[in-house]
Design a protein around this motif. Structure first.
Motif, PDB file in Angstrom:
ATOM      1  N   TRP A   1     -38.630  47.775  24.076  1.00  0.00           N
ATOM      2  CA  TRP A   1     -39.403  49.009  24.221  1.00  0.00           C
ATOM      3  C   TRP A   1     -38.473  50.212  24.369  1.00  0.00           C
ATOM      4  N   GLY A   2     -37.345  50.023  25.024  1.00  0.00           N
ATOM      5  CA  GLY A   2     -36.358  51.099  25.114  1.00  0.00           C
ATOM      6  C   GLY A   2     -35.850  51.507  23.746  1.00  0.00           C
ATOM      7  N   ARG A   3     -35.708  50.543  22.830  1.00  0.00           N
ATOM      8  CA  ARG A   3     -35.286  50.887  21.472  1.00  0.00           C
ATOM      9  C   ARG A   3     -36.371  51.659  20.735  1.00  0.00           C
ATOM     10  N   VAL A   4     -37.646  51.387  21.040  1.00  0.00           N
ATOM     11  CA  VAL A   4     -38.738  52.166  20.444  1.00  0.00           C
ATOM     12  C   VAL A   4     -38.634  53.629  20.874  1.00  0.00           C
ATOM     13  N   LEU A   5     -38.401  53.857  22.165  1.00  0.00           N
ATOM     14  CA  LEU A   5     -38.266  55.228  22.660  1.00  0.00           C
ATOM     15  C   LEU A   5     -37.024  55.902  22.105  1.00  0.00           C
ATOM     16  N   ALA A   6     -35.935  55.132  21.960  1.00  0.00           N
ATOM     17  CA  ALA A   6     -34.714  55.711  21.399  1.00  0.00           C
ATOM     18  C   ALA A   6     -34.928  56.144  19.950  1.00  0.00           C
ATOM     19  N   THR A   7     -35.799  55.443  19.229  1.00  0.00           N
ATOM     20  CA  THR A   7     -36.096  55.820  17.845  1.00  0.00           C
ATOM     21  C   THR A   7     -36.735  57.197  17.776  1.00  0.00           C
ATOM     22  N   THR A   8     -37.634  57.480  18.707  1.00  0.00           N
ATOM     23  CA  THR A   8     -38.281  58.800  18.706  1.00  0.00           C
ATOM     24  C   THR A   8     -37.288  59.910  19.044  1.00  0.00           C
ATOM     25  N   CYS A   9     -36.293  59.606  19.862  1.00  0.00           N
ATOM     26  CA  CYS A   9     -35.299  60.627  20.223  1.00  0.00           C
ATOM     27  C   CYS A   9     -34.395  60.957  19.051  1.00  0.00           C
ATOM     28  N   ARG A  10     -34.058  59.948  18.234  1.00  0.00           N
ATOM     29  CA  ARG A  10     -33.130  60.184  17.131  1.00  0.00           C
ATOM     30  C   ARG A  10     -33.771  60.947  15.984  1.00  0.00           C
ATOM     31  N   SER A  11     -35.083  60.898  15.889  1.00  0.00           N
ATOM     32  CA  SER A  11     -35.756  61.536  14.759  1.00  0.00           C
ATOM     33  C   SER A  11     -35.524  63.042  14.748  1.00  0.00           C
ATOM     34  N   GLY A  12     -35.718  63.693  15.891  1.00  0.00           N
ATOM     35  CA  GLY A  12     -35.596  65.137  15.954  1.00  0.00           C
ATOM     36  C   GLY A  12     -36.825  65.877  15.491  1.00  0.00           C
ATOM     37  N   ARG A  13     -37.831  65.146  14.987  1.00  0.00           N
ATOM     38  CA  ARG A  13     -39.055  65.789  14.499  1.00  0.00           C
ATOM     39  C   ARG A  13     -40.280  65.413  15.328  1.00  0.00           C
ATOM     40  N   ILE A  14     -40.090  64.622  16.369  1.00  0.00           N
ATOM     41  CA  ILE A  14     -41.200  64.164  17.196  1.00  0.00           C
ATOM     42  C   ILE A  14     -41.361  65.119  18.372  1.00  0.00           C
ATOM     43  N   ALA A  15     -42.548  65.668  18.512  1.00  0.00           N
ATOM     44  CA  ALA A  15     -42.818  66.565  19.635  1.00  0.00           C
ATOM     45  C   ALA A  15     -43.118  65.781  20.898  1.00  0.00           C
ATOM     46  N   ARG A  16     -43.973  64.768  20.797  1.00  0.00           N
ATOM     47  CA  ARG A  16     -44.361  63.974  21.961  1.00  0.00           C
ATOM     48  C   ARG A  16     -44.786  62.577  21.528  1.00  0.00           C
ATOM     49  N   LEU A  17     -44.719  61.669  22.481  1.00  0.00           N
ATOM     50  CA  LEU A  17     -45.234  60.312  22.318  1.00  0.00           C
ATOM     51  C   LEU A  17     -46.086  60.010  23.540  1.00  0.00           C
ATOM     52  N   GLN A  18     -47.326  59.601  23.322  1.00  0.00           N
ATOM     53  CA  GLN A  18     -48.240  59.338  24.429  1.00  0.00           C
ATOM     54  C   GLN A  18     -48.689  57.885  24.394  1.00  0.00           C
ATOM     55  N   VAL A  19     -48.540  57.227  25.528  1.00  0.00           N
ATOM     56  CA  VAL A  19     -49.060  55.873  25.713  1.00  0.00           C
ATOM     57  C   VAL A  19     -50.280  55.990  26.621  1.00  0.00           C
ATOM     58  N   CYS A  20     -51.433  55.610  26.115  1.00  0.00           N
ATOM     59  CA  CYS A  20     -52.689  55.735  26.855  1.00  0.00           C
ATOM     60  C   CYS A  20     -53.289  54.346  27.053  1.00  0.00           C
ATOM     61  N   GLU A  21     -53.449  53.960  28.293  1.00  0.00           N
ATOM     62  CA  GLU A  21     -54.049  52.670  28.642  1.00  0.00           C
ATOM     63  C   GLU A  21     -55.308  52.956  29.443  1.00  0.00           C
ATOM     64  N   ARG A  22     -56.460  52.534  28.932  1.00  0.00           N
ATOM     65  CA  ARG A  22     -57.729  52.870  29.564  1.00  0.00           C
ATOM     66  C   ARG A  22     -58.609  51.628  29.713  1.00  0.00           C
ATOM     67  N   THR A  23     -59.450  51.663  30.714  1.00  0.00           N
ATOM     68  CA  THR A  23     -60.427  50.599  30.922  1.00  0.00           C
ATOM     69  C   THR A  23     -61.767  51.053  30.367  1.00  0.00           C
ATOM     70  N   LEU A  24     -62.450  50.126  29.722  1.00  0.00           N
ATOM     71  CA  LEU A  24     -63.727  50.420  29.088  1.00  0.00           C
ATOM     72  C   LEU A  24     -64.734  49.347  29.458  1.00  0.00           C
ATOM     73  N   PRO A  25     -66.000  49.723  29.568  1.00  0.00           N
ATOM     74  CA  PRO A  25     -67.028  48.698  29.761  1.00  0.00           C
ATOM     75  C   PRO A  25     -67.083  47.793  28.535  1.00  0.00           C
ATOM     76  N   ASP A  26     -67.023  46.513  28.764  1.00  0.00           N
ATOM     77  CA  ASP A  26     -67.051  45.553  27.664  1.00  0.00           C
ATOM     78  C   ASP A  26     -68.485  45.395  27.177  1.00  0.00           C
ATOM     79  N   GLY A  27     -68.703  45.745  25.937  1.00  0.00           N
ATOM     80  CA  GLY A  27     -70.034  45.630  25.381  1.00  0.00           C
ATOM     81  C   GLY A  27     -70.455  44.219  25.062  1.00  0.00           C
ATOM     82  N   GLY A  28     -69.549  43.250  25.214  1.00  0.00           N
ATOM     83  CA  GLY A  28     -69.893  41.865  24.929  1.00  0.00           C
ATOM     84  C   GLY A  28     -69.861  41.522  23.461  1.00  0.00           C
ATOM     85  N   SER A  29     -69.290  42.392  22.634  1.00  0.00           N
ATOM     86  CA  SER A  29     -69.256  42.114  21.194  1.00  0.00           C
ATOM     87  C   SER A  29     -68.405  40.894  20.873  1.00  0.00           C
TER      88      SER A  29
END
Length: 489
Positions: A171-199
């Motif tokens: 995962w550290g190498r994933v973040l290092a990839t975004t730093c080397r690009s120079g064109r990435i403004a931000r990277l957001q990791v969003c983890e959320r809980t949702l009601p399971d619809g039972g699908s």
């Protein structure tokens, strides 16, 4: 005791990590610019009174310099009083302009391509990529173009220490990839809980079940219909924002406009997918406009999340995905079917912790919440300049304190050590990122919201983190914490 623990952990291959402290340095002797201004005002009033009329004028000007001292040094809620002035002023101005209340105009249609979101998010535009089918969100004010990818992963806390350490390194190498690009403004990791619809249970029953009309199959089918939506599931997305200013030359090369920006963003999307697969994260696909619409609708109207999951024909239009009504108060937000509150992770662990330290927050059950980690990559040359500037300021402040006879405290020494560690990591080839953590908590009623917020605050304490409830900016913070749009607050 500490040596034995470190030796044991090293035997399993799992290493502890430590975060840098939040920088609270000011311009002079730890004082910020607003503090210096009010203190200078107080000093000038004292000096002017002494030169003009002596003790009588000094008494008359006492309210000025006493107020200046109180504003500069009195702490309230973790901030000095002077730091609350702009927050309160903006809140009063927005309240007087009725910018804290949003009501959708049902009769008047919105412009084509907009996301129908309230507040400063109303300017966001949608662009559907013809090659990947992904929904790209254009922010004309911040000059960014964002794409969202869904990922799935095994339970990190259930892995053995050696596997955890290996996944942390990848995962550290994933973040290092975004730093080397120079064109990435931000990277957001969003983890959320949702009601399971039972699908998932319904699909399993349709594939493997035998609905022959017997008593057993009837009871099993009714159990799935009733108990399925009562569960809870976790969803994780990673949002990638392209900096259109930094990538202006590449955008022009690819035809210019949003079409050229989409071509450049596709290159970054391919690089990110390759890095995520190398980190053994399962890619569920780039979110389409219909999927983004479900995410937005579920955030503002959690009561419909299970219904939208079980019925794949409704709620898939971005033009109607926004809320119907939003009311912002000083420390919370009310949307269609829920009350929300946003917490800011103001302090990450100051002591050494292991990679799964956020488990108490992320694995809290019975609470509907979203955790967003916004990473801002810093170019190597800019990071080097910032580190040199910090070193110069710390050394100058230390010399100034020594001249004045002030004692060097442990926090200042630790902050200087953090800067040296960042410089060593940058020299070793690692990337530098700025992290911001936000937690959005939702509940059907204000009482349940207060209970859920208290539970999350306790979970953050167990994770060695410090959280603070944001005030005066809940609506803007909610779009950052609950929506995977790669925005900032």
């Amino acid at each position: 005791m500490s040596t034995q623990q470190n030796t044991s952990s090293a035997g399993f291959g799992l290493r502890a990590v430590q975060f840098s402290r939040l920088t609270r340095r000011g311009i002079l002797l730890g004082l910020s610019l607003p503090q210096l201004i009010v203190l200078a005002t107080g000093v000038l009033s004292i000096v002017g009174a002494l030169y003009a009329g002596g003790g009588i004028l000094l008494a008359w000007t006492a309210p000025i310099w006493l107020l200046s001292a109180a504003l500069a040094w009195t702490p309230v809620g973790g901030r000095k009083l002077i730091e609350w002035v702009p927050v309160t002023f903006r809140w009063v101005a927005r309240t007087q302009a009725r910018q804290t209340v949003f009501r959708r105009r049902v009769v008047k249609p919105r412009p084509a391509g907009t996301l129908a979101l309230p507040g400063d998010a109303a300017s966001l535009r949608e662009w559907e990529d013809s090659e990947t089918g992904a929904a790209m969100i254009h922010d004309p004010h911040a000059q960014t173009l964002t794409a969202i990818v869904g990922v799935s992963h095994p339970a990190f806390v259930l892995l053995d220490p050696g596997e955890q350490e290996r996944r942390v390194a990848t995962w550290g190498r994933v973040l290092a990839t975004t730093c080397r690009s120079g064109r990435i403004a931000r990277l957001q990791v969003c983890e959320r809980t949702l009601p399971d619809g039972g699908s998932g249970l319904v699909e399993w029953w349709q594939r493997h079940g035998t609905d022959d009309g017997s008593w057993t199959s009837t009871v099993y089918r009714e159990l799935i219909d009733r108990a399925g939506p009562a569960g809870e599931r976790h969803a994780t997305t990673i949002s990638l924002a392209l900096d259109l200013k930094a990538a202006a030359r590449q955008v022009r090369t690819n035809g210019g406009g949003i079409k050229g920006a989409a071509a450049v963003l596709r290159q970054e999307m391919t690089t990110l997918v390759t890095a995520l697969r190398a980190a053994e994260l399962t890619i569920t696909g780039w979110l389409t406009p219909a999927q983004v619409a479900v995410v937005l609708r579920s955030a503002y109207d959690p009561a419909t999340a299970a219904i939208l999951e079980r019925n794949t024909d409704i709620g898939r239009t971005l033009a109607t995905a926004g809320p119907v009504a939003v009311t912002e108060s000083w420390d919370r937000l009310r949307s269609d079917s829920a009350h929300h509150a946003v917490l800011w992770v103001s302090e990450w662990p100051r002591s050494q912790v292991y990679p799964g330290f956020l488990a108490p927050v992320l694995l809290s059950s019975g609470i509907q919440r979203s955790f967003s980690l916004v990473c801002t990559p810093i170019r190597s040359d800019q990071a080097a300049r910032d580190i040199r500037k910090k070193k110069t300021e710390l050394i100058s402040d230390a010399a100034q304190r020594q001249k004045m006879g002030q004692i060097e405290d442990a926090s200042q020494t630790a902050e200087y050590g953090d800067v040296l560690q960042q410089e060593a990591d940058l020299t070793a080839g690692h990337g530098v990122l700025r992290y911001s953590g936000l937690i959005s908590v939702s509940a059907p009623s204000p009482e349940e919201l207060d209970t859920a917020v208290a539970a999350i605050e306790q979970a953050a304490i167990q994770a060695s983190c410090e959280t603070r409830r944001l005030v005066g900016q809940q609506a803007q913070a909610f779009t950052v914490a609950a929506l995977p749009l790669c925005r900032t607050v």
